[in-house]
Motif scaffolding. Structure first.
Motif, PDB file in Angstrom:
ATOM      1  N   THR A 137       0.802  -1.236   0.000  1.00 36.06           N
ATOM      2  CA  THR A 137       0.000   0.000   0.000  1.00 36.06           C
ATOM      3  C   THR A 137       0.834   1.286   0.000  1.00 36.06           C
ATOM      4  O   THR A 137       0.261   2.376   0.066  1.00 36.06           O
ATOM      5  CB  THR A 137      -0.950   0.042   1.214  1.00 36.06           C
ATOM      6  OG1 THR A 137      -0.147  -0.035   2.403  1.00 36.06           O
ATOM      7  CG2 THR A 137      -1.953  -1.084   1.180  1.00 36.06           C
ATOM      8  N   HIS A 138       2.163   1.147  -0.093  1.00 36.15           N
ATOM      9  CA  HIS A 138       2.963   2.381  -0.187  1.00 36.15           C
ATOM     10  C   HIS A 138       4.368   2.075  -0.703  1.00 36.15           C
ATOM     11  O   HIS A 138       5.165   1.417  -0.034  1.00 36.15           O
ATOM     12  CB  HIS A 138       3.057   3.083   1.175  1.00 36.15           C
ATOM     13  CG  HIS A 138       3.844   4.351   1.107  1.00 36.15           C
ATOM     14  ND1 HIS A 138       3.374   5.504   0.515  1.00 36.15           N
ATOM     15  CD2 HIS A 138       5.106   4.657   1.506  1.00 36.15           C
ATOM     16  CE1 HIS A 138       4.281   6.444   0.574  1.00 36.15           C
ATOM     17  NE2 HIS A 138       5.359   5.960   1.163  1.00 36.15           N
ATOM     18  N   ILE A 139       4.670   2.593  -1.893  1.00 35.28           N
ATOM     19  CA  ILE A 139       5.975   2.357  -2.511  1.00 35.28           C
ATOM     20  C   ILE A 139       6.214   3.445  -3.561  1.00 35.28           C
ATOM     21  O   ILE A 139       5.253   4.004  -4.099  1.00 35.28           O
ATOM     22  CB  ILE A 139       6.042   0.921  -3.104  1.00 35.28           C
ATOM     23  CG1 ILE A 139       7.438   0.582  -3.623  1.00 35.28           C
ATOM     24  CG2 ILE A 139       4.981   0.709  -4.176  1.00 35.28           C
ATOM     25  CD1 ILE A 139       7.665  -0.915  -3.860  1.00 35.28           C
ATOM     26  N   HIS A 140       7.499   3.735  -3.833  1.00 31.74           N
ATOM     27  CA  HIS A 140       7.850   4.796  -4.788  1.00 31.74           C
ATOM     28  C   HIS A 140       8.577   4.181  -5.980  1.00 31.74           C
ATOM     29  O   HIS A 140       9.700   3.679  -5.815  1.00 31.74           O
ATOM     30  CB  HIS A 140       8.816   5.788  -4.135  1.00 31.74           C
ATOM     31  CG  HIS A 140       8.270   6.488  -2.924  1.00 31.74           C
ATOM     32  ND1 HIS A 140       7.952   7.829  -2.914  1.00 31.74           N
ATOM     33  CD2 HIS A 140       7.992   6.043  -1.669  1.00 31.74           C
ATOM     34  CE1 HIS A 140       7.517   8.192  -1.713  1.00 31.74           C
ATOM     35  NE2 HIS A 140       7.529   7.109  -0.936  1.00 31.74           N
ATOM     36  N   PHE A 141       8.002   4.276  -7.189  1.00 31.78           N
ATOM     37  CA  PHE A 141       8.721   3.638  -8.299  1.00 31.78           C
ATOM     38  C   PHE A 141      10.000   4.366  -8.715  1.00 31.78           C
ATOM     39  O   PHE A 141      10.963   3.696  -9.126  1.00 31.78           O
ATOM     40  CB  PHE A 141       7.775   3.321  -9.495  1.00 31.78           C
ATOM     41  CG  PHE A 141       7.755   4.295 -10.623  1.00 31.78           C
ATOM     42  CD1 PHE A 141       6.739   5.217 -10.754  1.00 31.78           C
ATOM     43  CD2 PHE A 141       8.749   4.265 -11.600  1.00 31.78           C
ATOM     44  CE1 PHE A 141       6.712   6.102 -11.813  1.00 31.78           C
ATOM     45  CE2 PHE A 141       8.734   5.149 -12.665  1.00 31.78           C
ATOM     46  CZ  PHE A 141       7.712   6.087 -12.767  1.00 31.78           C
ATOM     47  N   THR A 186      -0.312  10.240   0.617  1.00 30.73           N
ATOM     48  CA  THR A 186       0.696  11.197   1.058  1.00 30.73           C
ATOM     49  C   THR A 186       1.458  10.587   2.240  1.00 30.73           C
ATOM     50  O   THR A 186       1.336   9.378   2.501  1.00 30.73           O
ATOM     51  CB  THR A 186       0.050  12.562   1.404  1.00 30.73           C
ATOM     52  OG1 THR A 186       1.082  13.518   1.668  1.00 30.73           O
ATOM     53  CG2 THR A 186      -0.883  12.475   2.597  1.00 30.73           C
ATOM     54  N   HIS A 187       2.289  11.381   2.884  1.00 37.32           N
ATOM     55  CA  HIS A 187       3.039  10.925   4.059  1.00 37.32           C
ATOM     56  C   HIS A 187       2.585  11.714   5.281  1.00 37.32           C
ATOM     57  O   HIS A 187       2.171  12.864   5.152  1.00 37.32           O
ATOM     58  CB  HIS A 187       4.540  11.169   3.876  1.00 37.32           C
ATOM     59  CG  HIS A 187       5.160  10.389   2.763  1.00 37.32           C
ATOM     60  ND1 HIS A 187       5.245  10.870   1.488  1.00 37.32           N
ATOM     61  CD2 HIS A 187       5.739   9.165   2.743  1.00 37.32           C
ATOM     62  CE1 HIS A 187       5.856   9.975   0.718  1.00 37.32           C
ATOM     63  NE2 HIS A 187       6.170   8.922   1.449  1.00 37.32           N
ATOM     64  N   ILE A 188       2.731  11.105   6.466  1.00 33.02           N
ATOM     65  CA  ILE A 188       2.428  11.840   7.704  1.00 33.02           C
ATOM     66  C   ILE A 188       3.271  11.334   8.879  1.00 33.02           C
ATOM     67  O   ILE A 188       3.515  10.118   8.994  1.00 33.02           O
ATOM     68  CB  ILE A 188       0.924  11.743   8.065  1.00 33.02           C
ATOM     69  CG1 ILE A 188       0.561  12.775   9.144  1.00 33.02           C
ATOM     70  CG2 ILE A 188       0.523  10.342   8.541  1.00 33.02           C
ATOM     71  CD1 ILE A 188      -0.912  13.012   9.293  1.00 33.02           C
ATOM     72  N   ALA A 233       1.152   7.398   4.648  1.00 27.44           N
ATOM     73  CA  ALA A 233       2.259   6.513   4.990  1.00 27.44           C
ATOM     74  C   ALA A 233       2.880   6.923   6.320  1.00 27.44           C
ATOM     75  O   ALA A 233       3.056   8.116   6.593  1.00 27.44           O
ATOM     76  CB  ALA A 233       3.315   6.546   3.900  1.00 27.44           C
ATOM     77  N   HIS A 234       3.192   5.945   7.126  1.00 26.54           N
ATOM     78  CA  HIS A 234       3.956   6.017   8.386  1.00 26.54           C
ATOM     79  C   HIS A 234       3.100   6.265   9.628  1.00 26.54           C
ATOM     80  O   HIS A 234       2.848   5.346  10.375  1.00 26.54           O
ATOM     81  CB  HIS A 234       5.136   6.989   8.279  1.00 26.54           C
ATOM     82  CG  HIS A 234       5.996   6.692   7.081  1.00 26.54           C
ATOM     83  ND1 HIS A 234       6.677   5.505   6.963  1.00 26.54           N
ATOM     84  CD2 HIS A 234       6.231   7.372   5.933  1.00 26.54           C
ATOM     85  CE1 HIS A 234       7.315   5.483   5.796  1.00 26.54           C
ATOM     86  NE2 HIS A 234       7.056   6.590   5.149  1.00 26.54           N
ATOM     87  N   GLY A 235       2.733   7.498   9.930  1.00 25.74           N
ATOM     88  CA  GLY A 235       1.863   7.748  11.092  1.00 25.74           C
ATOM     89  C   GLY A 235       2.445   7.240  12.401  1.00 25.74           C
ATOM     90  O   GLY A 235       1.729   6.708  13.250  1.00 25.74           O
ATOM     91  N   THR A 288       5.931  -1.564   1.885  1.00 26.46           N
ATOM     92  CA  THR A 288       7.399  -1.608   1.857  1.00 26.46           C
ATOM     93  C   THR A 288       8.046  -0.218   1.945  1.00 26.46           C
ATOM     94  O   THR A 288       9.133  -0.076   2.479  1.00 26.46           O
ATOM     95  CB  THR A 288       7.904  -2.258   0.554  1.00 26.46           C
ATOM     96  OG1 THR A 288       7.499  -1.447  -0.553  1.00 26.46           O
ATOM     97  CG2 THR A 288       7.397  -3.676   0.402  1.00 26.46           C
ATOM     98  N   ASP A 289       7.451   0.791   1.286  1.00 22.03           N
ATOM     99  CA  ASP A 289       8.071   2.120   1.162  1.00 22.03           C
ATOM    100  C   ASP A 289       9.462   2.089   0.541  1.00 22.03           C
ATOM    101  O   ASP A 289      10.334   2.877   0.907  1.00 22.03           O
ATOM    102  CB  ASP A 289       8.107   2.852   2.512  1.00 22.03           C
ATOM    103  CG  ASP A 289       8.504   4.320   2.367  1.00 22.03           C
ATOM    104  OD1 ASP A 289       8.184   4.923   1.329  1.00 22.03           O
ATOM    105  OD2 ASP A 289       9.154   4.854   3.287  1.00 22.03           O
ATOM    106  N   VAL A 290       9.703   1.184  -0.394  1.00 24.75           N
ATOM    107  CA  VAL A 290      10.939   1.303  -1.186  1.00 24.75           C
ATOM    108  C   VAL A 290      10.926   2.667  -1.862  1.00 24.75           C
ATOM    109  O   VAL A 290       9.885   3.129  -2.322  1.00 24.75           O
ATOM    110  CB  VAL A 290      10.952   0.184  -2.276  1.00 24.75           C
ATOM    111  CG1 VAL A 290      12.005   0.480  -3.355  1.00 24.75           C
ATOM    112  CG2 VAL A 290      11.186  -1.180  -1.634  1.00 24.75           C
TER     113      VAL A 290
HETATM  114 ZN    ZN Z   1       7.083   6.934   1.126  1.00 19.66          ZN
END
Ligand code: ZN
Ligand code: GUN
Length: 444
Positions: A75-79, A230-232, A269-271, A320-322
């Motif tokens: 549910t969260h990754i950066h290509f 987004t990120h938080i 993402a994160h929280g 993963t948040d790669v």
């Molecule tokens: Zn991220």
């Protein structure tokens, strides 16, 4: 490709969250099979029953000593961060400036973006991941390249062009107006085209002006069906910076709230460092938090308190948040999630863990009617895991008595090496070693 196919092996799927629904949530067939028809699952059950109901001469792929699970969901990754993975020494804000922003500038080149998008999707499939919620770079053309690459594979992907108009190199900044226009065009071109879906993607509160966040909110009002990502509250310096930039906001979450960016299709993402008020507001809006354990450890961000978030009724997915995260493998991610919770005296049982990476994540993305479990009518996205993929795993499996023990050993010891095959909409897009596939028999 024949319209019908059978995959036979042990089958594990979930009807519900085992943490709340208990063992009734678990669907397991030791000798099971899936019947596929035109990219969908037509039947899932005991092998003999599925074989009986299949048309004559349906081809069977038989995976003995393997486990068929729903395709993993990230549910969260950066290509654009494939090559940022494993960059030494920094925490979030310095890591962005030193490694991530310079790399993301390369995605102005659409050929490069296309090359990395193709690599990225193949890498997801090698790791058994069939759906992901993906950050692009600021460049609309790079998001377009990503969608094209995914559409060609027929993978169900959600992606968005990043919106960022400050606190980044000039070459990576758009404007409130161009971000609105580019995102709008991408939504019109790609949201709902085949299996592709769009996410409005303001990077985080630091890199968007109030005008740009308002533009993001306007898009969400005009296209309520699209996602927001987004990120938080990942890092304490980040939280302090947001407090200074938005001094009239109640807290970090309130910045997004003020611009209408929180609803059930919002993934933050994160929280890690959320307040009680923020958790309550997340529960009220139905927005979810993506738990990214490998990233949180790698960037020294902190430990997510899953128990507290769940006690407050916040939906939590796992991701993963790669390239902040250190592995494309959701198995490795679940492994690190286990350790992050251990450090806080919490536990994550293997059934719950696998539920989270499949049906749980599908629910958090509001896609559980299509993906996340193995049952008739669902899209045929699944992953085939090899219990004996390394000498150590083979040895350990011999000493596991129950399915739970076998699964836990898989989560702790496996990675992409365990993924024997990945099937997307009924098509096998990854086969680790073709000779291991035993094309045995056909139904009688
Ligand atoms: Zn991220
Ligand atoms: N916050 C803003 N951008 C990013 C990013 O690219 N990665 C992570 N982990 N956090 C972010």
């Amino acid at each position: 490709m024949p319209s019908h196919q059978i995959y036979r092996g042990a089958v594990l799927s979930f009807k519900d969250d085992p943490a709340t629904a208990g063992d009734d949530a678990i669907v397991f067939f030791e000798d099971g099979a899936l019947l596929l028809e035109d990219g969908l699952i037509a039947a899932c059950g005991e092998a003999n029953e599925v074989l009986d109901q299949a048309p004559q001469n349906t081809p069977v792929r038989y995976y003995q000593e393997h486990l068929i699970i729903p395709g993993l969901i990230d549910t969260h990754i950066h290509f654009p961060q494939v090559e940022v993975i494993a960059s030494f020494g920094e925490q979030l804000l310095d890591w962005l400036n030193q490694y991530t922003f310079p790399t993301e500038q390369k995605f102005a080149d659409v050929e490069y973006a296309s090359k990395i998008a193709n690599f990225f999707l193949d890498e997801l499939l090698r790791n058994g991941t069939t759906t992901a919620l993906v950050f692009g770079s600021v460049h609309a053309s790079a998001a377009e390249a990503f969608f094209k690459a995914s559409h060609r594979r027929n993978t169900r992907m959600i992606c968005g062009k990043v919106m960022m108009d400050r606190e980044a190199p000039a070459a990576l900044c758009d404007t409130a107006e161009s971000a609105y226009a580019d995102s709008r065009q991408l939504i019109e071109d790609w949201h709902g085209k085949g299996r592709q879906l769009y996410a409005i993607t303001p990077r985080f509160a630091i890199t968007s002006t109030p005008e740009q966040l308002a533009a993001a909110g306007k898009l969400k009002t005009e296209f309520p069906d699209v996602y927001v990502q987004t990120h938080i509250s990942e890092n304490r310096s980040e939280v302090d910076f947001v407090g200074a930039l938005f001094s009239d906001a109640k807290d970090y979450l309130d910045v997004y709230d003020q611009y209408g960016l929180l609803d059930k299709k919002t993934v933050l993402a994160h929280g890690i460092h959320l307040t009680e008020r923020e958790r309550k507001r997340l529960q009220e809006t139905g927005s979810s938090v993506a738990f990214c354990p490998t990233s949180n450890l790698f960037l020294g961000s902190g430990l997510l308190d899953l128990k507290q978030l769940e006690a407050d009724g916040v939906c939590v997915s796992v991701a993963t948040d790669v390239g902040g995260g250190t592995s494309f493998s959701m198995l490795r991610t679940l492994h690190e999630a286990y350790k992050v919770l251990q450090l806080q005296g919490q536990s994550l049982c293997p059934m719950r863990s696998l539920y989270m990476a499949t049906l749980g994540n599908a629910r958090s993305l509001h896609l559980a009617d299509k993906i996340g479990s193995l049952e008739a009518g669902k899209e045929a996205d699944f992953t085939i895991l090899d219990f004996n993929c390394t000498p150590l795993m083979a040895l350990k499996q011999q000493h596991c008595k129950t399915l739970r023990e076998k699964l836990f050993a898989m989560i702790m010891l496996a990675d992409d090496r365990a993924v024997a095959a990945t099937v997307v909409a009924g098509q096998c897009l990854h086969e680790r070693d073709k000779h291991a596939t035993n094309q045995a028999g056909s139904p009688t």
